[in-house]
Design a protein around this motif. Sequence first.
Motif, PDB file in Angstrom:
ATOM      1  N   ALA A  16      -6.516   0.481  25.138  1.00 44.54           N
ATOM      2  CA  ALA A  16      -7.465  -0.210  24.266  1.00 44.54           C
ATOM      3  C   ALA A  16      -8.761   0.565  24.118  1.00 44.54           C
ATOM      4  O   ALA A  16      -9.504   0.341  23.153  1.00 44.54           O
ATOM      5  N   ASP A  17      -9.052   1.495  25.055  1.00 47.33           N
ATOM      6  CA  ASP A  17     -10.300   2.255  25.031  1.00 47.33           C
ATOM      7  C   ASP A  17     -10.008   3.744  24.888  1.00 47.33           C
ATOM      8  O   ASP A  17      -8.921   4.224  25.235  1.00 47.33           O
ATOM      9  N   GLN A  18     -11.033   4.475  24.435  1.00 47.79           N
ATOM     10  CA  GLN A  18     -10.880   5.915  24.253  1.00 47.79           C
ATOM     11  C   GLN A  18     -11.134   6.690  25.541  1.00 47.79           C
ATOM     12  O   GLN A  18     -10.764   7.867  25.634  1.00 47.79           O
ATOM     13  N   SER A  19     -11.751   6.044  26.527  1.00 44.69           N
ATOM     14  CA  SER A  19     -12.098   6.734  27.760  1.00 44.69           C
ATOM     15  C   SER A  19     -12.076   5.764  28.926  1.00 44.69           C
ATOM     16  O   SER A  19     -11.873   4.558  28.747  1.00 44.69           O
ATOM     17  N   VAL A  20     -12.282   6.307  30.121  1.00 41.47           N
ATOM     18  CA  VAL A  20     -12.288   5.520  31.356  1.00 41.47           C
ATOM     19  C   VAL A  20     -13.675   5.590  31.962  1.00 41.47           C
ATOM     20  O   VAL A  20     -14.273   6.681  32.054  1.00 41.47           O
ATOM     21  N   GLN A  21     -14.205   4.444  32.383  1.00 47.28           N
ATOM     22  CA  GLN A  21     -15.481   4.389  33.092  1.00 47.28           C
ATOM     23  C   GLN A  21     -15.213   4.085  34.555  1.00 47.28           C
ATOM     24  O   GLN A  21     -14.487   3.133  34.868  1.00 47.28           O
ATOM     25  N   PRO A  22     -15.734   4.874  35.491  1.00 46.68           N
ATOM     26  CA  PRO A  22     -15.432   4.666  36.917  1.00 46.68           C
ATOM     27  C   PRO A  22     -15.692   3.231  37.355  1.00 46.68           C
ATOM     28  O   PRO A  22     -16.745   2.650  37.083  1.00 46.68           O
ATOM     29  N   GLY A  23     -14.684   2.651  38.066  1.00 51.20           N
ATOM     30  CA  GLY A  23     -14.812   1.319  38.631  1.00 51.20           C
ATOM     31  C   GLY A  23     -14.669   0.183  37.651  1.00 51.20           C
ATOM     32  O   GLY A  23     -14.710  -0.985  38.056  1.00 51.20           O
ATOM     33  N   HIS A  24     -14.491   0.452  36.363  1.00 54.85           N
ATOM     34  CA  HIS A  24     -14.399  -0.609  35.353  1.00 54.85           C
ATOM     35  C   HIS A  24     -12.951  -0.738  34.873  1.00 54.85           C
ATOM     36  O   HIS A  24     -12.358   0.231  34.389  1.00 54.85           O
ATOM     37  N   ALA A  25     -12.403  -1.951  34.996  1.00 56.74           N
ATOM     38  CA  ALA A  25     -11.020  -2.188  34.580  1.00 56.74           C
ATOM     39  C   ALA A  25     -10.894  -2.094  33.060  1.00 56.74           C
ATOM     40  O   ALA A  25     -11.840  -2.410  32.323  1.00 56.74           O
ATOM     41  N   PHE A  26      -9.745  -1.665  32.611  1.00 61.44           N
ATOM     42  CA  PHE A  26      -9.461  -1.594  31.182  1.00 61.44           C
ATOM     43  C   PHE A  26      -7.990  -1.959  30.970  1.00 61.44           C
ATOM     44  O   PHE A  26      -7.220  -2.112  31.923  1.00 61.44           O
ATOM     45  N   THR A  27      -7.592  -2.091  29.717  1.00 62.23           N
ATOM     46  CA  THR A  27      -6.256  -2.575  29.382  1.00 62.23           C
ATOM     47  C   THR A  27      -5.454  -1.491  28.688  1.00 62.23           C
ATOM     48  O   THR A  27      -5.953  -0.827  27.768  1.00 62.23           O
ATOM     49  N   VAL A  28      -4.237  -1.327  29.141  1.00 57.66           N
ATOM     50  CA  VAL A  28      -3.248  -0.519  28.435  1.00 57.66           C
ATOM     51  C   VAL A  28      -2.076  -1.447  28.105  1.00 57.66           C
ATOM     52  O   VAL A  28      -2.031  -2.590  28.558  1.00 57.66           O
ATOM     53  N   ALA A  29      -1.144  -0.955  27.331  1.00 56.86           N
ATOM     54  CA  ALA A  29       0.015  -1.778  26.968  1.00 56.86           C
ATOM     55  C   ALA A  29       1.231  -0.888  26.768  1.00 56.86           C
ATOM     56  O   ALA A  29       1.114   0.242  26.258  1.00 56.86           O
ATOM     57  N   LEU A  30       2.366  -1.414  27.200  1.00 60.66           N
ATOM     58  CA  LEU A  30       3.641  -0.787  26.869  1.00 60.66           C
ATOM     59  C   LEU A  30       4.041  -1.294  25.488  1.00 60.66           C
ATOM     60  O   LEU A  30       4.254  -2.494  25.299  1.00 60.66           O
ATOM     61  N   ARG A  31       4.132  -0.380  24.545  1.00 65.17           N
ATOM     62  CA  ARG A  31       4.479  -0.749  23.170  1.00 65.17           C
ATOM     63  C   ARG A  31       5.961  -0.478  22.951  1.00 65.17           C
ATOM     64  O   ARG A  31       6.434   0.640  23.139  1.00 65.17           O
ATOM     65  N   LEU A  32       6.705  -1.538  22.580  1.00 66.97           N
ATOM     66  CA  LEU A  32       8.128  -1.419  22.293  1.00 66.97           C
ATOM     67  C   LEU A  32       8.351  -1.728  20.819  1.00 66.97           C
ATOM     68  O   LEU A  32       8.096  -2.851  20.367  1.00 66.97           O
ATOM     69  N   ALA A  33       8.799  -0.733  20.081  1.00 65.04           N
ATOM     70  CA  ALA A  33       9.090  -0.896  18.645  1.00 65.04           C
ATOM     71  C   ALA A  33      10.603  -0.959  18.467  1.00 65.04           C
ATOM     72  O   ALA A  33      11.306   0.025  18.684  1.00 65.04           O
TER      73      ALA A  33
END
Length: 736
Positions: free
Chosen positions: A70-87
């Motif tokens: 969901a984000d273009q980068s990672v910030q240390p210690g801050h959670a972020f979201t990814v997703a497995l995309r199935l088409a």
Amino acid sequence: MHKCVPAGTHLCIGTPTVGLRNKRSFFASYPNLAYLTPMILRSPLLLLALAFSVFAPAARAQVEASLIAADQSVQPGHAFTVALRLAHEPHWHSYWINPGTGYPTSLTWKLPSGWQASALKWPVPHVVRDTTGMVTGNGYEGVVYLPVTITPPADLKPGETVTLSADAKWLMCAEVCVPGKASVSIELPVLASAPQPSTHSTDIATALASLPREATGITVRASLNGKIITLALTRSADSPLPHLAKPWFFSTDETVQFDQPQSVRSSNPDETTLDLPLSPNLTEPPTRLTGVLRLEADDGSVTGITLDTPIGAIAASSSSPSPLDARPSTPAAATPLAGTLTLAFVGGLILNLMPCVFPVLGIKILGFVNQAGADRRKVTLHGLAFAGGVLLSFWTLAGALAAFRAGGAQLGWGFQLQSPGFVFVLAAVMLVFALSMSGVFEFGLRATGVGAGLQMKDGFAGSFFTGVLATVVATPCSAPFLAPALGAALALPVIQSFAVFTAIAIGLALPYLLLSIFPQAVKALPRPGAWMETFKQAMAFPLYATVGYLLWVLAGQLKNSDTALLAILLGLTVIAMGTWLYGRYAAPGSKPARARFGLIGGLILLTLGAWLGWPRPPAPTHIQWQPWSAEAVTKAVAEGHPVYVDFTARWCFTCQTNKKLVFGSDEVLKTFRDKGVVTLRGDWTDEDPLITAELARWNRSAVPFNLVYLPGKPAPIILPELLTPGIVLDALKPAR
């Protein structure tokens, strides 16, 4: 129905034939042509399409997997979201956490040290069907996003680039089922500043917003009626949920049968009731209903709410946690201990009304009075000594059973009502005790004399030992009433078990204690008589009812196996005959030879009945399957045996259907048994390169695949995907 093929192969159509094996060199290059030959000869258009498919570039996979952030980068210690995309390709689907048939998608992470990943978050599923319209499970079509929360370590250094990778596995189905897998990864830079949204942020945000939610303003009530769970939903006026339209419940723990209809009744837009069919695989009644309720509006928008409610109680779902969280389930509500203790106390009182106990009530109290003279204090102390003896005897029995149960648990013997073996033993014990109370035989008459000397002791010791022997040694007919206590001791926790035995002891000792305090009350006791024997025999019927209830429990645990239940009934009948033989020939006053015959014959019948009735795992097919291997086939064929090879998988719907149709036939089972057919099973549920290679050797890439090898035949018979008993019997005819 589904046919099942491995990932990376082309879709196979039609029914294979046997007569193309001499064209091996051609089909080795284009193995899928073997499936199409009968249709090619009849259709020039299909021949043209086939030529295009053979010489054209390989088609894309039926499901394409990728990892997005969901984000273009990672910030240390801050959670972020990814997703497995199935088409998914059109008409293809994959499966939810509770798939029904098949297995769910999984993601195995390979993260750098210090990184953490949550479990997959599951969108609201829908009912998936094969091309015939048959329900095959719960899953997804089109493009689906399975979000995951990633938490990086706080000491991550800005300026680095991290690679997040994982192995994804799924099952994709249309007319065939394909186990799919892919290694997915994503590279992201580490920046000290807050990240900017990626091009996929909108898709992931939409997926997160559409996840099942906790439903506020809705009252949920679930109740069990036979094999149906009734789920009643009432929406309050201030509920943010706009509707209760087109509901369908997806169970996360297989409580509800996935492929059966769910009837809906709605008296108004704010009240809806669903009838949910129980899964036939349940071994005991469920106590909670856990899953996701799918609601679909007229415009096609879907809302999912999580439900986790006790069955039989009303619970506000506003505080209901998500059933998809990985946490232990709430244990079933136990029978209130107070009620059990009350029944135990009443049972102890009833012991005093037995023919061999009641007549001595007054005699014992008069003995206390004679030993103590006119001293009321000493009479009371004698009563307390008797009560102490009763309590000690029951505590000793409870301790012995607790130690026996602990030792049995260490040995792996499951003393619990979920164990068919335990339930059978308990039913047999109850039956034996009930027969004793009915007068078929008597417990412990020889043991009465053993305790007589101890009871005749003077002083408090005599009163104490009278209490010790009152229920087991000196009162032979008290033993039947210990049966419920034995069952409680083996099924309840140790502390509660001791409490039950204590309640029985208090019930047995209370009349003695009261009469020792008020000895004049002896005159108010009714006279002993024939009514006592009638009362004892009448008390046998609750035990017979208990035996019937335990048989009902066993029937459910044995998956309604008629053969297993018949064996249990016959076994209990033989046990009853053994007790009758003992009571008939080993009665008091019998000659030694006659008594020995009754004892030995009774023991033999008891042993035979226990062996006959012991619950065994049901064998629906009576077929002893051996693991497939090329060596096993060669060995069996060399020995002159017919061989049946079944390549199958648990996730293959057609495979399971074939088994029920073919091996549910008595004629097939008899033929296999009479002809000594060697049965080999190649289980392809998990990846097995040997099975994959064997399927490819026969120009196959799918299961089910069945072969019949006959003695003296150079090549096996290849059976079609859909089997019937007649097809299998016809293939085995030369072996008859």
